[in-house]
Design a protein around this motif. Sequence first.
Motif, PDB file in Angstrom:
ATOM      1  N   GLY A  30      52.423  27.043  44.518  1.00 14.93           N
ATOM      2  CA  GLY A  30      53.747  27.576  44.200  1.00 14.93           C
ATOM      3  C   GLY A  30      53.747  29.038  43.795  1.00 14.93           C
ATOM      4  N   ILE A  31      52.698  29.764  44.154  1.00 17.25           N
ATOM      5  CA  ILE A  31      52.566  31.166  43.744  1.00 17.25           C
ATOM      6  C   ILE A  31      53.010  32.083  44.881  1.00 17.25           C
ATOM      7  N   THR A  32      53.808  33.088  44.546  1.00 16.80           N
ATOM      8  CA  THR A  32      54.351  33.959  45.593  1.00 16.80           C
ATOM      9  C   THR A  32      53.953  35.433  45.422  1.00 16.80           C
ATOM     10  N   LYS A  33      53.303  35.768  44.286  1.00 16.88           N
ATOM     11  CA  LYS A  33      52.891  37.168  44.100  1.00 16.88           C
ATOM     12  C   LYS A  33      51.567  37.241  43.345  1.00 16.88           C
ATOM     13  N   SER A  45      36.250  47.173  55.907  1.00 24.64           N
ATOM     14  CA  SER A  45      35.523  47.390  57.159  1.00 24.64           C
ATOM     15  C   SER A  45      34.931  46.089  57.707  1.00 24.64           C
ATOM     16  N   ASP A  46      34.614  45.139  56.823  1.00 29.88           N
ATOM     17  CA  ASP A  46      33.971  43.919  57.354  1.00 29.88           C
ATOM     18  C   ASP A  46      34.975  42.813  57.697  1.00 29.88           C
ATOM     19  N   GLY A  47      36.253  43.090  57.538  1.00 27.68           N
ATOM     20  CA  GLY A  47      37.249  42.138  58.017  1.00 27.68           C
ATOM     21  C   GLY A  47      37.758  41.139  56.988  1.00 27.68           C
ATOM     22  N   LEU A  48      37.113  41.064  55.827  1.00 21.50           N
ATOM     23  CA  LEU A  48      37.496  40.059  54.842  1.00 21.50           C
ATOM     24  C   LEU A  48      38.898  40.347  54.289  1.00 21.50           C
ATOM     25  N   TYR A  49      39.141  41.628  54.001  1.00 25.39           N
ATOM     26  CA  TYR A  49      40.448  42.030  53.470  1.00 25.39           C
ATOM     27  C   TYR A  49      41.568  41.607  54.426  1.00 25.39           C
ATOM     28  N   LYS A  50      41.325  41.836  55.707  1.00 31.38           N
ATOM     29  CA  LYS A  50      42.354  41.505  56.700  1.00 31.38           C
ATOM     30  C   LYS A  50      42.610  39.984  56.754  1.00 31.38           C
ATOM     31  N   LYS A  51      41.497  39.226  56.718  1.00 26.80           N
ATOM     32  CA  LYS A  51      41.654  37.763  56.740  1.00 26.80           C
ATOM     33  C   LYS A  51      42.519  37.291  55.580  1.00 26.80           C
ATOM     34  N   VAL A  52      42.235  37.827  54.395  1.00 25.82           N
ATOM     35  CA  VAL A  52      42.946  37.380  53.199  1.00 25.82           C
ATOM     36  C   VAL A  52      44.409  37.796  53.264  1.00 25.82           C
ATOM     37  N   THR A  53      44.645  39.070  53.581  1.00 16.72           N
ATOM     38  CA  THR A  53      46.036  39.549  53.574  1.00 16.72           C
ATOM     39  C   THR A  53      46.838  38.924  54.727  1.00 16.72           C
ATOM     40  N   ASP A  54      46.152  38.671  55.835  1.00 14.20           N
ATOM     41  CA  ASP A  54      46.840  37.947  56.914  1.00 14.20           C
ATOM     42  C   ASP A  54      47.269  36.557  56.443  1.00 14.20           C
ATOM     43  N   GLU A  58      51.107  35.203  56.248  1.00  9.17           N
ATOM     44  CA  GLU A  58      51.526  33.951  56.899  1.00  9.17           C
ATOM     45  C   GLU A  58      52.284  33.033  55.966  1.00  9.17           C
ATOM     46  N   LYS A  59      51.863  33.031  54.701  1.00  9.64           N
ATOM     47  CA  LYS A  59      52.467  32.122  53.733  1.00  9.64           C
ATOM     48  C   LYS A  59      53.543  32.808  52.887  1.00  9.64           C
ATOM     49  N   GLY A  60      53.855  34.060  53.230  1.00  8.85           N
ATOM     50  CA  GLY A  60      54.893  34.766  52.493  1.00  8.85           C
ATOM     51  C   GLY A  60      54.506  35.153  51.075  1.00  8.85           C
ATOM     52  N   ILE A  61      53.210  35.339  50.863  1.00 13.92           N
ATOM     53  CA  ILE A  61      52.747  35.728  49.526  1.00 13.92           C
ATOM     54  C   ILE A  61      52.691  37.257  49.440  1.00 13.92           C
ATOM     55  N   GLU A  62      53.341  37.814  48.431  1.00 12.32           N
ATOM     56  CA  GLU A  62      53.252  39.259  48.189  1.00 12.32           C
ATOM     57  C   GLU A  62      51.998  39.572  47.385  1.00 12.32           C
ATOM     58  N   TRP A  63      51.520  40.800  47.484  1.00 10.71           N
ATOM     59  CA  TRP A  63      50.386  41.166  46.637  1.00 10.71           C
ATOM     60  C   TRP A  63      50.428  42.645  46.244  1.00 10.71           C
ATOM     61  N   VAL A  64      49.823  42.919  45.101  1.00 12.23           N
ATOM     62  CA  VAL A  64      49.513  44.289  44.686  1.00 12.23           C
ATOM     63  C   VAL A  64      48.003  44.333  44.469  1.00 12.23           C
ATOM     64  N   GLU A  65      47.445  45.553  44.373  1.00 14.13           N
ATOM     65  CA  GLU A  65      45.990  45.648  44.402  1.00 14.13           C
ATOM     66  C   GLU A  65      45.402  46.428  43.224  1.00 14.13           C
ATOM     67  N   ALA A  85      49.529  44.027  36.457  1.00 12.52           N
ATOM     68  CA  ALA A  85      49.949  42.619  36.439  1.00 12.52           C
ATOM     69  C   ALA A  85      51.260  42.448  35.678  1.00 12.52           C
ATOM     70  N   LYS A  86      51.373  43.127  34.544  1.00  7.04           N
ATOM     71  CA  LYS A  86      52.609  43.014  33.740  1.00  7.04           C
ATOM     72  C   LYS A  86      53.774  43.695  34.450  1.00  7.04           C
ATOM     73  N   GLU A  87      53.536  44.900  34.918  1.00  9.39           N
ATOM     74  CA  GLU A  87      54.567  45.698  35.585  1.00  9.39           C
ATOM     75  C   GLU A  87      55.123  44.964  36.821  1.00  9.39           C
ATOM     76  N   GLU A  88      54.171  44.408  37.595  1.00  9.37           N
ATOM     77  CA  GLU A  88      54.547  43.805  38.880  1.00  9.37           C
ATOM     78  C   GLU A  88      54.878  42.321  38.755  1.00  9.37           C
ATOM     79  N   LYS A  89      54.711  41.780  37.549  1.00 12.48           N
ATOM     80  CA  LYS A  89      55.004  40.358  37.298  1.00 12.48           C
ATOM     81  C   LYS A  89      54.290  39.444  38.310  1.00 12.48           C
ATOM     82  N   VAL A  90      52.996  39.670  38.494  1.00 10.38           N
ATOM     83  CA  VAL A  90      52.238  38.786  39.393  1.00 10.38           C
ATOM     84  C   VAL A  90      52.081  37.421  38.731  1.00 10.38           C
TER      85      VAL A  90
END
Lengths: 381, 381
Positions: A30-33, A45-54, A58-65, A85-90
Motif C-alpha cells: 500500500g505504499i505509493t512514495k 551504469s549496471d542497469g539496477l537503477y533502471k530495473k527498480v525505477t521501471d 509500472e506500479k505507480g510508485i513515486e520516488w525521491v532520491e 523524507a519529512k519534506e517529501e512525506k515518503v
Amino acid sequence: MVDFTYHNPTKIEFGKDKENLIGTAIANDGITKVLLCYGSERIKSDGLYKKVTDSFSEKGIEWVELSGIVSNPVLSKVHEGIAIAKEEKVQAVLSIGGGSVLDSAKSIAAGALYHSDVWDFFIGKSVIEKALPVYAIMTLAATGSEMNGFAVVTNDTIQQKYNIASIHVYPRLSILNPKLTKSVPKNYLAYSAVDIIAHVIEGYLTASVQPHFQSRMVEGIIQTVMETTEILLQNPDDYNARAEFTWAATQALNGVTTAGTNPTLFPNHMIEHSLSALFNIAHGAGLAIVIPAWMTWFHTQNPAQFKRFAQKIFGENSAEEGIIALKSWFAKIGAPVSLKEAGISADAIPAIATNVFLAAQRQGASEVYTQEIIETILHNA
Amino acid sequence: MVDFTYHNPTKIEFGKDKENLIGTAIANDGITKVLLCYGSERIKSDGLYKKVTDSFSEKGIEWVELSGIVSNPVLSKVHEGIAIAKEEKVQAVLSIGGGSVLDSAKSIAAGALYHSDVWDFFIGKSVIEKALPVYAIMTLAATGSEMNGFAVVTNDTIQQKYNIASIHVYPRLSILNPKLTKSVPKNYLAYSAVDIIAHVIEGYLTASVQPHFQSRMVEGIIQTVMETTEILLQNPDDYNARAEFTWAATQALNGVTTAGTNPTLFPNHMIEHSLSALFNIAHGAGLAIVIPAWMTWFHTQNPAQFKRFAQKIFGENSAEEGIIALKSWFAKIGAPVSLKEAGISADAIPAIATNVFLAAQRQGASEVYTQEIIETILHNA
C-alpha cells in the motif's frame, strides 16, 4: 542456555532476478512514495537503477532520491535523508547497496518519524518507537544488516561510530540476488569474509554461556565463508559459492547464532569502529587487523573455546596455533593483518585507544577495556 | 543454491517461566477473547492451566476451551473447535501442548475464518487467505510446529493424514520453556528425537541441490539432538541439555535448513503418516521404523550424501554403515525399529502401501513411490 526473545520478521527474497519484485512488493504493502537511497552512480551504469525505477513506474510508485552514501556512513548524510523524507512525506525507505546504505536507510526511517535529532537513538537518549518501513536490495554480502535491526553510523562532527538496535528497523523485505554482488572487488570480498567471521566469533569466543548447538552453527558459518571465499577469489563467476557466501553472511548476524548465549560485548567491533572512524579504512580490513591482536590478548580468558575453535576450524591443537592460522588465512585472502599494513603508525595508538575507550565507557565495558588494555591490544596489531 | 523466499514472522519467548507472559502478550495485541486448546487434563494438575488463566484474568481476557485433543489429531476435533470459535466469536487461538494441539489450533484458526469445510485446505481445494492469530505454549519439543506454518491432521472419516502450509498460521508468539517438557516420558523423548532428526534428514538426503552450508546446519542439529537425548535419558533434570534439545527441535523445521535446497518430498513422513493414521502409533516411533527401511532402499540414489552422513554423524565410512549406526542408535534410545516391534504384522503391508500410495498420488510422487516400491520399503522394516 540463557533465556532469550527471538523475533526476526524480515522477509527474504533470495535468488536470480529477484530485484524485479521490488515494485510489486512495495505496492502490495500500500505504499505509493519512497525515498530511494544509494551510494555510487554505478547502479545507473549496471542497469539496477533502471530495473527498480521501471518496476516503480509500472506500479505507480513515486520516488525521491538520496545518493552518494559512503562506506562508514555519516550522520550528516542521514540528516539530509531525514529532511528529504519529512519534506517529501515518503511512506517507506528503499536501500540499494551494501550495509552502509542500508544502515543509513534504517536511521533515516527511524529519524523521519522522530521529532528531534536521530542521534538521540544512537547515544541512548531516546528509544525508537516507530519507523518508516525499510526495504533493501543488497549489492554486497557482508554486514548482515539485511536481516537485523542494527545500524551503525559515524557522527562526522565528533568522529564517534555508534549503533542503534530496534525491532522497528528490521527490513520488511530484503532482496538478495547473489549476482548483484559480483562487481565487488576482490579486496572487498576478502574484507567481507573477515566481517562475517567477526560477526560470529565475537559471541562464540566471549560468551560465558555458549552451548554446543550454537557453536556448531557458528562453525558451519565460518567453514562455509572460508571455503566459498577461496573459490570466489579464484572464480568470481561461481554462482553457488556466491550464493552460499551471501546466505552465510545473512545467517551470521540475524540473531540465530547468539540466541541462548550471552555475549555482552562485541570487543573487536568496538575497537575497529575507532579505526574506521579515525582513518576511514574499510570495516573488514580494520577487523582483520584487530581480531588476531585481540585474540592474542584474550585467549587465556576462555581457553577451552579457543582450543575448540583451533580444532574445529583449522585442525590445530592449541589456541595459539588457531590464532596464527586465522591470521595467516586473513593474509592469504588479501586482508591487512597489522596497523602498519594499513598505513597506521604506532604513534597513533594512544589516540585510537582514547577513542575506543570512549565507546567502552558508553557500553559499560571500560573496567575491562581500560586505556592501557586497549593500547596493549593495539600494540599486538 | 536454488532461489527461495524465507519469511518466518513467529516471535519466540524462550526460557524459564516465560509462560507467565502470555496474558500480557495477547492483551498487547488488542485481543480480548481466546479459544484455549489443550489435550489432557494434566495441565490442570501441574499448575500450567492456572498460570495461563490467571494471566488472562489479570488482563481481562475472556476464554472458551477445547480440551481432549489427542496425538495424531483428528479432523472431527478441529471441526468442533471451529464451531466453538465461530459461535463464541473468539479473536485468537491459544495452544497449550505439543504439536498435535498446535496443529489443531492452526487448523481451527484457518477454519474459523472460512465459509466452508477446513478440509478443503488440506486437499488443495482451497487456499488459506486468512486465519485468526495463533499463540502457543509448548509442552513438548519435537514437531517444530511452534515456528512454522504447517499443520498435520488426520481425517478420521477416511483415515488420511494430510497437511496444510500457510504464512497465515505461523504462530504470532510461541513460548518455549524447556522445563515444561520435563514431564514427557522417556519413550516419547526418544520418539521426539527421531522426529527432529527426520525433519532435517528428509531434505538433507533427498535434495538434488544441497549446499554444504545447509548440510552443516543439519549436521549440527543432528549432533545436538543425539548428544542431548542421551544426556536427558540419563538425567531428565539437565536444564541445559533440555534447552538445547528444545531449540534444535525448533530450528529443525523453521525453514532454515531447507532454504536454498530443493527437497520435493518428505518420503519418510509420507510413509509414516499412513502408519500412524492406520495404527495410531506415535509419529516418532513410526519414523524410527520407516527411516532405516527407506534409507536402505534409497541410499544408492544419492551415494555421496549418504556417505557424508555416515562420516559426519557416526564417523563411519560407508552409507550402509551409517544406516546401521542410525538404526542402532534409534534402538539404543528405545525407539522401535521394525514393524514387528510395533505389533504390526507383515500381512498388513499391502493395506499400508495402498494408503501411502494415495498420499503419494496426491503429492505427485506416485511415479517414484509406486505400490510396489512402497511395499519393498515396508518389507525392509
